[in-house]
Enzyme design. Structure first.
Site, PDB file in Angstrom:
ATOM      1  N   LYS A 175       0.856  -1.183   0.000  1.00 51.49           N
ATOM      2  CA  LYS A 175       0.000   0.000   0.000  1.00 51.49           C
ATOM      3  C   LYS A 175       0.896   1.238   0.000  1.00 51.49           C
ATOM      4  O   LYS A 175       1.517   1.579   0.998  1.00 51.49           O
ATOM      5  CB  LYS A 175      -0.898   0.048   1.246  1.00 51.49           C
ATOM      6  CG  LYS A 175      -1.945   1.150   1.115  1.00 51.49           C
ATOM      7  CD  LYS A 175      -2.239   1.872   2.408  1.00 51.49           C
ATOM      8  CE  LYS A 175      -1.603   3.201   2.587  1.00 51.49           C
ATOM      9  NZ  LYS A 175      -1.875   4.279   1.662  1.00 51.49           N
ATOM     10  N   GLY A 228       7.094   5.804   7.952  1.00 52.87           N
ATOM     11  CA  GLY A 228       6.163   6.928   8.028  1.00 52.87           C
ATOM     12  C   GLY A 228       6.336   7.635   9.361  1.00 52.87           C
ATOM     13  O   GLY A 228       7.408   7.580   9.974  1.00 52.87           O
ATOM     14  N   SER A 229       5.282   8.254   9.814  1.00 56.16           N
ATOM     15  CA  SER A 229       5.383   9.072  11.025  1.00 56.16           C
ATOM     16  C   SER A 229       5.411   8.189  12.277  1.00 56.16           C
ATOM     17  O   SER A 229       4.900   7.067  12.284  1.00 56.16           O
ATOM     18  CB  SER A 229       4.188  10.020  11.091  1.00 56.16           C
ATOM     19  OG  SER A 229       2.999   9.263  11.112  1.00 56.16           O
ATOM     20  N   GLY A 233       3.255   4.875  13.249  1.00 58.16           N
ATOM     21  CA  GLY A 233       4.064   3.701  13.627  1.00 58.16           C
ATOM     22  C   GLY A 233       3.573   3.099  14.940  1.00 58.16           C
ATOM     23  O   GLY A 233       3.483   1.873  15.084  1.00 58.16           O
ATOM     24  N   GLU A 250      10.274   2.392  10.465  1.00 60.96           N
ATOM     25  CA  GLU A 250      11.231   3.486  10.202  1.00 60.96           C
ATOM     26  C   GLU A 250      10.434   4.777  10.311  1.00 60.96           C
ATOM     27  O   GLU A 250       9.605   5.062   9.442  1.00 60.96           O
ATOM     28  CB  GLU A 250      11.843   3.354   8.802  1.00 60.96           C
ATOM     29  CG  GLU A 250      12.718   2.139   8.608  1.00 60.96           C
ATOM     30  CD  GLU A 250      13.945   2.117   9.501  1.00 60.96           C
ATOM     31  OE1 GLU A 250      14.341   3.181  10.023  1.00 60.96           O
ATOM     32  OE2 GLU A 250      14.495   1.026   9.691  1.00 60.96           O
ATOM     33  N   CYS A 284      13.145  12.177   6.105  1.00 60.78           N
ATOM     34  CA  CYS A 284      13.243  11.751   7.501  1.00 60.78           C
ATOM     35  C   CYS A 284      14.611  12.102   8.055  1.00 60.78           C
ATOM     36  O   CYS A 284      14.778  12.272   9.250  1.00 60.78           O
ATOM     37  CB  CYS A 284      12.993  10.268   7.612  1.00 60.78           C
ATOM     38  SG  CYS A 284      13.997   9.320   6.477  1.00 60.78           S
ATOM     39  N   GLU A 385       9.330  17.215  14.966  1.00 57.10           N
ATOM     40  CA  GLU A 385       9.596  17.080  13.529  1.00 57.10           C
ATOM     41  C   GLU A 385       8.654  18.010  12.769  1.00 57.10           C
ATOM     42  O   GLU A 385       7.442  17.997  13.007  1.00 57.10           O
ATOM     43  CB  GLU A 385       9.366  15.637  13.090  1.00 57.10           C
ATOM     44  CG  GLU A 385       9.683  15.439  11.623  1.00 57.10           C
ATOM     45  CD  GLU A 385       9.483  13.996  11.151  1.00 57.10           C
ATOM     46  OE1 GLU A 385       8.421  13.420  11.407  1.00 57.10           O
ATOM     47  OE2 GLU A 385      10.415  13.465  10.515  1.00 57.10           O
TER      48      GLU A 385
HETATM   49  P1  NAP Z   1       2.306   8.844   7.498  1.00 55.64           P
HETATM   50  O1  NAP Z   1       1.205   9.819   7.513  1.00 55.64           O
HETATM   51  O2  NAP Z   1       2.660   8.138   8.754  1.00 55.64           O
HETATM   52  O3  NAP Z   1       1.935   7.790   6.342  1.00 55.64           O
HETATM   53  C1  NAP Z   1       2.785   6.749   5.967  1.00 55.64           C
HETATM   54  C2  NAP Z   1       1.979   5.638   5.335  1.00 55.64           C
HETATM   55  O4  NAP Z   1       1.111   5.058   6.310  1.00 55.64           O
HETATM   56  C3  NAP Z   1       1.079   6.102   4.192  1.00 55.64           C
HETATM   57  O5  NAP Z   1       1.035   5.112   3.200  1.00 55.64           O
HETATM   58  C4  NAP Z   1      -0.259   6.242   4.886  1.00 55.64           C
HETATM   59  O6  NAP Z   1      -1.362   6.160   4.003  1.00 55.64           O
HETATM   60  C5  NAP Z   1      -0.208   5.035   5.806  1.00 55.64           C
HETATM   61  N1  NAP Z   1      -1.141   5.075   6.933  1.00 55.64           N
HETATM   62  C6  NAP Z   1      -1.742   6.164   7.478  1.00 55.64           C
HETATM   63  N2  NAP Z   1      -2.538   5.768   8.513  1.00 55.64           N
HETATM   64  C7  NAP Z   1      -2.426   4.424   8.610  1.00 55.64           C
HETATM   65  C8  NAP Z   1      -2.989   3.447   9.476  1.00 55.64           C
HETATM   66  N3  NAP Z   1      -3.813   3.773  10.465  1.00 55.64           N
HETATM   67  N4  NAP Z   1      -2.660   2.152   9.295  1.00 55.64           N
HETATM   68  C9  NAP Z   1      -1.801   1.797   8.327  1.00 55.64           C
HETATM   69  N5  NAP Z   1      -1.240   2.674   7.458  1.00 55.64           N
HETATM   70  C10 NAP Z   1      -1.538   3.977   7.616  1.00 55.64           C
HETATM   71  O7  NAP Z   1       3.672   9.508   6.985  1.00 55.64           O
HETATM   72  P2  NAP Z   1       3.915  10.423   5.708  1.00 55.64           P
HETATM   73  O8  NAP Z   1       3.313  11.759   5.950  1.00 55.64           O
HETATM   74  O9  NAP Z   1       3.530   9.682   4.477  1.00 55.64           O
HETATM   75  O10 NAP Z   1       5.503  10.529   5.719  1.00 55.64           O
HETATM   76  C11 NAP Z   1       6.195  11.426   6.502  1.00 55.64           C
HETATM   77  C12 NAP Z   1       6.748  10.744   7.740  1.00 55.64           C
HETATM   78  O11 NAP Z   1       7.521   9.616   7.366  1.00 55.64           O
HETATM   79  C13 NAP Z   1       7.698  11.640   8.516  1.00 55.64           C
HETATM   80  O12 NAP Z   1       7.450  11.497   9.892  1.00 55.64           O
HETATM   81  C14 NAP Z   1       9.070  11.082   8.162  1.00 55.64           C
HETATM   82  O13 NAP Z   1      10.069  11.327   9.114  1.00 55.64           O
HETATM   83  C15 NAP Z   1       8.776   9.634   8.026  1.00 55.64           C
HETATM   84  N6  NAP Z   1       9.788   8.957   7.219  1.00 55.64           N
HETATM   85  C16 NAP Z   1      10.677   8.147   7.854  1.00 55.64           C
HETATM   86  C17 NAP Z   1      11.679   7.509   7.146  1.00 55.64           C
HETATM   87  C18 NAP Z   1      12.658   6.602   7.841  1.00 55.64           C
HETATM   88  O14 NAP Z   1      13.248   5.758   7.174  1.00 55.64           O
HETATM   89  N7  NAP Z   1      12.861   6.709   9.145  1.00 55.64           N
HETATM   90  C19 NAP Z   1      11.787   7.718   5.754  1.00 55.64           C
HETATM   91  C20 NAP Z   1      10.860   8.563   5.135  1.00 55.64           C
HETATM   92  C21 NAP Z   1       9.864   9.177   5.877  1.00 55.64           C
HETATM   93  P3  NAP Z   1      -1.993   7.487   3.334  1.00 55.64           P
HETATM   94  O15 NAP Z   1      -0.925   8.106   2.515  1.00 55.64           O
HETATM   95  O16 NAP Z   1      -3.107   6.938   2.551  1.00 55.64           O
HETATM   96  O17 NAP Z   1      -2.412   8.367   4.486  1.00 55.64           O
END
Ligand code: NAP
Length: 495
Positions: A175, A228-229, A233, A250, A284, A385
């Site tokens: 997904k 993701g966030s 997580g 991550e 990130c 962040e």
């Molecule tokens: P996000 O809002 O946490 O979303 C990440 C993914 O999770 C998306 O595919 C999202 O779908 C999905 N998701 C949302 N709610 C969910 C749920 N309840 N159950 C399962 N999946 C769900 O993060 P983002 O805004 O896309 O990305 C930014 C964040 O990612 C930042 O915090 C950044 O630091 C982090 N990040 C970390 C790394 C690392 O390797 N440490 C690398 C890149 C980014 P939708 O898009 O459909 O909402």
């Protein structure tokens, strides 16, 4: 040109069962629709998991070197389509073309690494404590992997997860983020074309709450790899607990660059501009805090503000653009709210601070590269962040204080120190609490064959990249052969 994209389930391109759709748009020009996508739900996940489970029983028996041959073809196709994919990615999420080319290159590197790993996947043989007995530990695949990814590296991050998962003999239900589904579909299409059997890779588009949640809770999904966030997580950890899945997380970061008084300041300046404003601060590993030694603070701030004000904003497809848009309106609102928070907290706004306006900018989610000076460690802009082009600058009197300030966050992903003193560099490597430490390099720029991940609330102890990620996608099986022809009881008959 707008394209209709579909889910890939069991080797067939299909719409959502509900027939509902959603759109993906260009953040540099919001009126441009890039594509329509199936707005899937739990029922679509159900079919995809079934297909992945059935495919797993055959795929796990394919020799790993043969799985590697398909990975090599995937790498070759990525090479052929690098430019096309990079352009689609820039249109879909805004990063400048040089960066989206880099994103595809990371996928290429990951594919070729996986191809060769098919001929390694090393196990261990060890001597048995009993005579005429043979002991070894081998790696075995686990089953169906649920892959959930963010939008900021829409191709590279899915490849970091899917390629080692599939090479190890697992099958995948993927997904992607709702902001970057077109890039994700182009990747999966190419994997399918390279010859992966039906059901080995499945993509289901739709929202996190509907599709992501159905994957994490599904009893027939064995492992989840999520980037993701930190907030989501934590939710995923709870949602997957009932079925005791293996989960790799991550998550977020609040990365810092320390510049010591002995540093090459021009080098440190190039580093901070790239670390803080590359990918419009939406990495990130982005540098969100700059920690300056007091002796060079004023001089370095002058250099930094002058260069920052010259950064060229615009559509990432234009060669002169250095900083693209934020990914969506919500992200820009978040950035604007943190600018307000910083001002209310008493930090000094010395560059940017506004949504960017002007020719070529009005139709997109642009924001000026922004710098706050005189930030103190307890301010929210020093702790939380932001995920945008906002840099908080703090002043310290020593390396020790700098490291304490750097460590003073719930996150622990990337870190950087600029110094010419090798002794200071080694102390920093020893004492910084982060998964990645760079010396005289900005906080961004991981290489695909090195471990990637963070400590504290950036993750849960797993690593992506290189050889380390294969630990996540395989299970150890201990195997004993006794060729003595009699019952030999370990720990009993030999002592
Ligand atoms: P996000 O809002 O946490 O979303 C990440 C993914 O999770 C998306 O595919 C999202 O779908 C999905 N998701 C949302 N709610 C969910 C749920 N309840 N159950 C399962 N999946 C769900 O993060 P983002 O805004 O896309 O990305 C930014 C964040 O990612 C930042 O915090 C950044 O630091 C982090 N990040 C970390 C790394 C690392 O390797 N440490 C690398 C890149 C980014 P939708 O898009 O459909 O909402």
């Amino acid at each position: 040109m707008s394209t209709k994209y579909q889910n890939l389930i069991n080797g067939k391109w299909v719409d959502a069962q509900s027939g509902e759709t959603f759109e993906t748009r260009n953040p540099a020009n919001w009126s441009e629709v890039i594509g329509t996508l199936p707005k899937s739900a739990a029922a679509d996940v159900e079919v995809a998991v079934k297909a992945a489970r059935a495919a797993y029983e055959k795929w796990r028996l394919v020799p790993a070197p043969a799985r590697g041959d398909i990975m090599r073809k995937i790498g070759d196709l990525l090479v052929q389509r690098k430019e096309e994919l990079a352009r689609l990615m820039t249109r879909e999420m805004g990063k400048v073309l040089a960066e989206t080319r880099g994103d595809v290159q990371e996928g290429i590197d990951t594919a070729y690494y996986a191809a060769t790993e098919g001929r390694r996947l090393f196990g261990h043989t060890v001597p048995s404590e009993l005579p005429n007995k043979f002991a070894m530990a081998i790696r075995v695949p686990i089953g169906v992997a649920g892959i959930i990814t963010p939008w900021n590296f829409p191709l590279a991050i899915p490849t970091w997860k899917m390629f080692p998962a599939i090479l190890s003999g697992n099958t995948v239900v993927f997904k992607p983020a709702s902001d970057t589904p077109a890039t994700a579909t182009a990747l999966v299409q190419l994997m399918h074309e390279a010859g992966l059997p039906d059901g080995v890779v499945n993509i289901v588009h739709g929202g996190g709450g509907a599709v992501g949640n159905a994957i994490t809770r599904h009893p027939d999904v064995d492992l989840i790899s999520f980037t993701g966030s930190t907030e989501i997580g934590k939710q995923i950890t709870k949602d997957s607990a009932d079925t005791l899945k293996r989960v790799s997380l991550e998550l977020g970061g609040k990365n810092a660059q320390i510049v010591m008084d002995d540093a090459d300041l021009d080098l440190a300046l190039d580093g901070i501009l790239w670390g803080a404003f590359g990918t419009t601060g939406q990495r990130c590993t982005a540098t969100s805090r700059l920690i300056l030694h007091e002796k060079i603070y004023d001089r370095f701030m002058d250099m930094l503000v002058t260069r920052t004000k010259k950064l060229r904003l615009g559509d990432g497809l234009k060669p002169e653009t250095e900083v693209g848009p934020l990914v969506n309106e919500g992200q820009r609102k978040t950035v604007q709210s943190y600018v307000e928070i910083g001002q209310n907290e008493g930090a000094k706004l010395v560059a940017g601070g506004h949504a960017a306006k002007g020719p070529g900018l009005d139709g997109g989610w642009f924001h000026e590269p922004t710098i706050f000076s005189e930030v103190t460690p307890n301010m929210r802009i020093a702790k939380e962040e932001i995920f945008g082009p906002v840099l908080s600058v703090l002043r310290v009197t020593s390396l020790e204080e700098g490291i304490n300030v750097l460590n003073d966050t719930i996150y622990g992903l990337s870190s950087s120190v600029y110094t010419r003193d090798v002794n200071k560099a080694f102390v920093a490597v020893r004492d910084i609490k982060a998964g990645i430490t760079y010396i005289n390099v900005p906080t961004i720029g991981a290489e695909a064959h090195m471990p990637f991940g963070g400590v504290k609330q950036t993750g849960n102890g797993h690593r992506e990249g290189g050889w380390t990620v294969y630990d996540f996608y395989t299970e150890w099986k201990a195997v004993y052969f006794d060729y003595s022809g009699k019952l030999q009881r370990a720990q009993i008959d030999n002592y």
